[in-house]
Design a protein around this motif. Structure first.
Motif, PDB file in Angstrom:
ATOM      1  N   GLN A  25       0.868  -1.173   0.000  1.00  0.00           N
ATOM      2  CA  GLN A  25       0.000   0.000   0.000  1.00  0.00           C
ATOM      3  C   GLN A  25       0.906   1.225   0.000  1.00  0.00           C
ATOM      4  O   GLN A  25       1.361   1.684   1.045  1.00  0.00           O
ATOM      5  CB  GLN A  25      -0.902  -0.020   1.244  1.00  0.00           C
ATOM      6  CG  GLN A  25      -1.822   1.169   1.384  1.00  0.00           C
ATOM      7  CD  GLN A  25      -2.758   1.347   0.207  1.00  0.00           C
ATOM      8  OE1 GLN A  25      -2.448   2.088  -0.716  1.00  0.00           O
ATOM      9  NE2 GLN A  25      -3.887   0.663   0.227  1.00  0.00           N
ATOM     10  N   SER A  30      -4.610   6.444   4.076  1.00  0.00           N
ATOM     11  CA  SER A  30      -6.054   6.231   4.104  1.00  0.00           C
ATOM     12  C   SER A  30      -6.428   4.772   4.322  1.00  0.00           C
ATOM     13  O   SER A  30      -7.601   4.421   4.279  1.00  0.00           O
ATOM     14  CB  SER A  30      -6.672   6.718   2.784  1.00  0.00           C
ATOM     15  OG  SER A  30      -6.111   6.025   1.678  1.00  0.00           O
ATOM     16  N   SER A  31      -5.440   3.919   4.561  1.00  0.00           N
ATOM     17  CA  SER A  31      -5.718   2.505   4.775  1.00  0.00           C
ATOM     18  C   SER A  31      -6.230   2.286   6.198  1.00  0.00           C
ATOM     19  O   SER A  31      -6.162   3.172   7.049  1.00  0.00           O
ATOM     20  CB  SER A  31      -4.455   1.672   4.553  1.00  0.00           C
ATOM     21  OG  SER A  31      -3.553   1.829   5.642  1.00  0.00           O
ATOM     22  N   SER A  32      -6.718   1.089   6.452  1.00  0.00           N
ATOM     23  CA  SER A  32      -7.197   0.741   7.794  1.00  0.00           C
ATOM     24  C   SER A  32      -6.110   0.070   8.620  1.00  0.00           C
ATOM     25  O   SER A  32      -6.387  -0.503   9.672  1.00  0.00           O
ATOM     26  CB  SER A  32      -8.406  -0.197   7.685  1.00  0.00           C
ATOM     27  OG  SER A  32      -8.054  -1.391   6.999  1.00  0.00           O
ATOM     28  N   ALA A  33      -4.877   0.156   8.175  1.00  0.00           N
ATOM     29  CA  ALA A  33      -3.771  -0.544   8.840  1.00  0.00           C
ATOM     30  C   ALA A  33      -3.500   0.026  10.226  1.00  0.00           C
ATOM     31  O   ALA A  33      -3.610   1.233  10.458  1.00  0.00           O
ATOM     32  CB  ALA A  33      -2.517  -0.458   7.996  1.00  0.00           C
ATOM     33  N   ASP A  34      -3.120  -0.867  11.140  1.00  0.00           N
ATOM     34  CA  ASP A  34      -2.617  -0.461  12.451  1.00  0.00           C
ATOM     35  C   ASP A  34      -1.119  -0.217  12.387  1.00  0.00           C
ATOM     36  O   ASP A  34      -0.618   0.764  12.940  1.00  0.00           O
ATOM     37  CB  ASP A  34      -2.897  -1.553  13.492  1.00  0.00           C
ATOM     38  CG  ASP A  34      -4.370  -1.878  13.624  1.00  0.00           C
ATOM     39  OD1 ASP A  34      -5.149  -0.952  13.893  1.00  0.00           O
ATOM     40  OD2 ASP A  34      -4.735  -3.058  13.448  1.00  0.00           O
ATOM     41  N   CYS A  83      -4.229  -7.508  14.317  1.00  0.00           N
ATOM     42  CA  CYS A  83      -3.491  -6.320  13.900  1.00  0.00           C
ATOM     43  C   CYS A  83      -3.471  -6.257  12.380  1.00  0.00           C
ATOM     44  O   CYS A  83      -3.025  -7.201  11.721  1.00  0.00           O
ATOM     45  CB  CYS A  83      -2.065  -6.395  14.450  1.00  0.00           C
ATOM     46  SG  CYS A  83      -0.935  -5.173  13.767  1.00  0.00           S
ATOM     47  N   LYS A  84      -3.951  -5.169  11.827  1.00  0.00           N
ATOM     48  CA  LYS A  84      -3.910  -4.988  10.381  1.00  0.00           C
ATOM     49  C   LYS A  84      -2.572  -4.356   9.998  1.00  0.00           C
ATOM     50  O   LYS A  84      -2.162  -3.359  10.585  1.00  0.00           O
ATOM     51  CB  LYS A  84      -5.065  -4.101   9.918  1.00  0.00           C
ATOM     52  CG  LYS A  84      -6.439  -4.734  10.123  1.00  0.00           C
ATOM     53  CD  LYS A  84      -7.544  -3.815   9.632  1.00  0.00           C
ATOM     54  CE  LYS A  84      -8.911  -4.450   9.834  1.00  0.00           C
ATOM     55  NZ  LYS A  84     -10.011  -3.551   9.389  1.00  0.00           N
ATOM     56  N   ASP A 116      -2.777   8.074  12.697  1.00  0.00           N
ATOM     57  CA  ASP A 116      -2.966   7.061  13.750  1.00  0.00           C
ATOM     58  C   ASP A 116      -2.425   5.692  13.348  1.00  0.00           C
ATOM     59  O   ASP A 116      -3.003   4.654  13.695  1.00  0.00           O
ATOM     60  CB  ASP A 116      -4.437   6.961  14.162  1.00  0.00           C
ATOM     61  CG  ASP A 116      -4.932   8.221  14.852  1.00  0.00           C
ATOM     62  OD1 ASP A 116      -4.144   8.813  15.612  1.00  0.00           O
ATOM     63  OD2 ASP A 116      -6.085   8.614  14.623  1.00  0.00           O
ATOM     64  N   LYS A 117      -1.320   5.693  12.629  1.00  0.00           N
ATOM     65  CA  LYS A 117      -0.622   4.452  12.305  1.00  0.00           C
ATOM     66  C   LYS A 117       0.606   4.308  13.211  1.00  0.00           C
ATOM     67  O   LYS A 117       1.154   5.292  13.694  1.00  0.00           O
ATOM     68  CB  LYS A 117      -0.159   4.428  10.849  1.00  0.00           C
ATOM     69  CG  LYS A 117      -1.201   4.864   9.828  1.00  0.00           C
ATOM     70  CD  LYS A 117      -2.436   3.982   9.844  1.00  0.00           C
ATOM     71  CE  LYS A 117      -3.434   4.445   8.786  1.00  0.00           C
ATOM     72  NZ  LYS A 117      -4.726   3.728   8.920  1.00  0.00           N
ATOM     73  N   LYS A 306      -3.930  -3.808  21.085  1.00  0.00           N
ATOM     74  CA  LYS A 306      -5.060  -4.394  20.364  1.00  0.00           C
ATOM     75  C   LYS A 306      -5.759  -5.532  21.111  1.00  0.00           C
ATOM     76  O   LYS A 306      -6.928  -5.826  20.835  1.00  0.00           O
ATOM     77  CB  LYS A 306      -4.597  -4.921  19.000  1.00  0.00           C
ATOM     78  CG  LYS A 306      -4.020  -3.856  18.081  1.00  0.00           C
ATOM     79  CD  LYS A 306      -5.027  -2.759  17.751  1.00  0.00           C
ATOM     80  CE  LYS A 306      -6.128  -3.256  16.829  1.00  0.00           C
ATOM     81  NZ  LYS A 306      -7.016  -2.158  16.380  1.00  0.00           N
TER      82      LYS A 306
END
Length: 308
Positions: A25, A30-34, A83-84, A116-117, A306
């Motif tokens: 990515q 803009s991803s949903s990754a942690d 965890c993404k 927030d990553k 998490k």
């Protein structure tokens, strides 16, 4: 007819293009990754053998040996179910321009933190940690540092871009608090009388139990936000020959992994693994050690942030 391109590759040798085979990515904001994995192919600050700029690729390739497990032994949970993670590829910067590299790192990491990553960085020589810390301090303030290394990297006689000076500059810039920071595996000379950091040298670490080491680390950092940086030369060259400044008498892979697992519960906010120089590696054992340590760090972060 079944779409053959949708098959999951579970081999340990093919399609080794991203860390743990997680999605690439290149616009991760803009991803949903942690956790976002970021490669930093930079070795212009090295004082030993060059080649760490190839480290991120080698670590990614070695990580496919770990991707098939699903649940990493002996952790009791599946990392990627809690965890993404995405791989943002390698940072782009002007080759040969160390100042531009620093600007790019600080901007990129800052943008990821603002989104927030959490950033898991793959070096690159150890200098890469300094601009990362500058970005992190803007969000978390002064942090505690857990530093695994053969060298203290607190030397004040280097250039502005030197992989032996980061932790001389970082306290002066109030990025880290020396009184809450600790270095593990040190086995090269440094000025002890005004050092400030707590040190568990390699001889001590090899004689101490895992519980003794982890207890000292936890008591030192307390509940402060922690940045953990792992220079692969903390390991003895028997376990990590592929690095620029190998030093005999280091820790074993087994002991390091046990210590990292015993740190579960610390307030880990950022992490990196650096100084893998694959040109000097044997059978990819250094890259595999680095990939394994990076996976352990991702587990440490997940345990704190998490899991219920």
């Amino acid at each position: 007819m079944k779409n053959i391109f949708k098959q999951v590759d579970e081999s340990i040798y093919s399609n080794a293009m991203t860390f743990l085979r997680q999605p690439l990515q290149q616009n991760p904001l803009s991803s949903s990754a942690d956790i976002v994995v970021l490669g930093l192919p930079f070795d212009m600050a090295t004082t030993g053998r060059s080649g760490a700029r190839m480290g991120p690729t080698a670590i990614r390739q070695a990580s496919v040996n770990l991707a098939w497990e699903g649940k990493r032994f002996p952790w009791p949970f599946s990392l990627l179910k809690h965890c993404k993670m995405v791989d943002a590829g390698d940072l782009v910067f002007s080759p040969g321009d160390a100042a531009h590299f620093c600007q790019q790192v600080e901007t990129a990491v800052g943008q990821l933190l603002d989104a927030d990553k959490t950033v898991l960085s793959l070096g690159g020589d150890h200098f890469v940690t300094l601009p990362i810390l500058r970005a992190y301090a803007k969000k978390f303030g002064t942090m505690a540092l857990i530093h695994f290394d053969a060298h203290t990297d607190t030397y004040n006689n280097g250039s502005s871009y030197d992989h032996g000076t980061m932790f001389y500059h970082a306290p002066k810039e109030k990025l880290i608090d020396r009184d809450k920071s600790i270095q593990v595996g040190i086995r090269t000379n440094y000025q002890e009388y005004n050092h400030g950091f707590s040190v568990i040298n390699a001889m001590q670490a090899n004689d101490m139990s895992v519980d003794e080491i982890s207890t000292l680390i936890k008591s030192r950092v307390g509940d402060m936000p922690v940045y953990l940086t792992f220079d692969i030369d903390c390991l003895d060259p028997a376990f990590a020959p592929g690095t620029g400044t190998p030093v005999c008498g280091g820790l074993s892979t087994d002991k390091v992994l046990k210590v990292l697992r015993a740190l579960a519960g610390i307030n880990l906010v950022g992490m990196d693994v650096v100084e893998v120089a694959p040109a000097y590696d044997n059978s990819d054992i250094t890259a595999l050690a680095a990939a394994t340590i990076a996976v352990e760090l991702a587990h440490l972060w997940t345990v704190k942030h998490k899991l219920p």
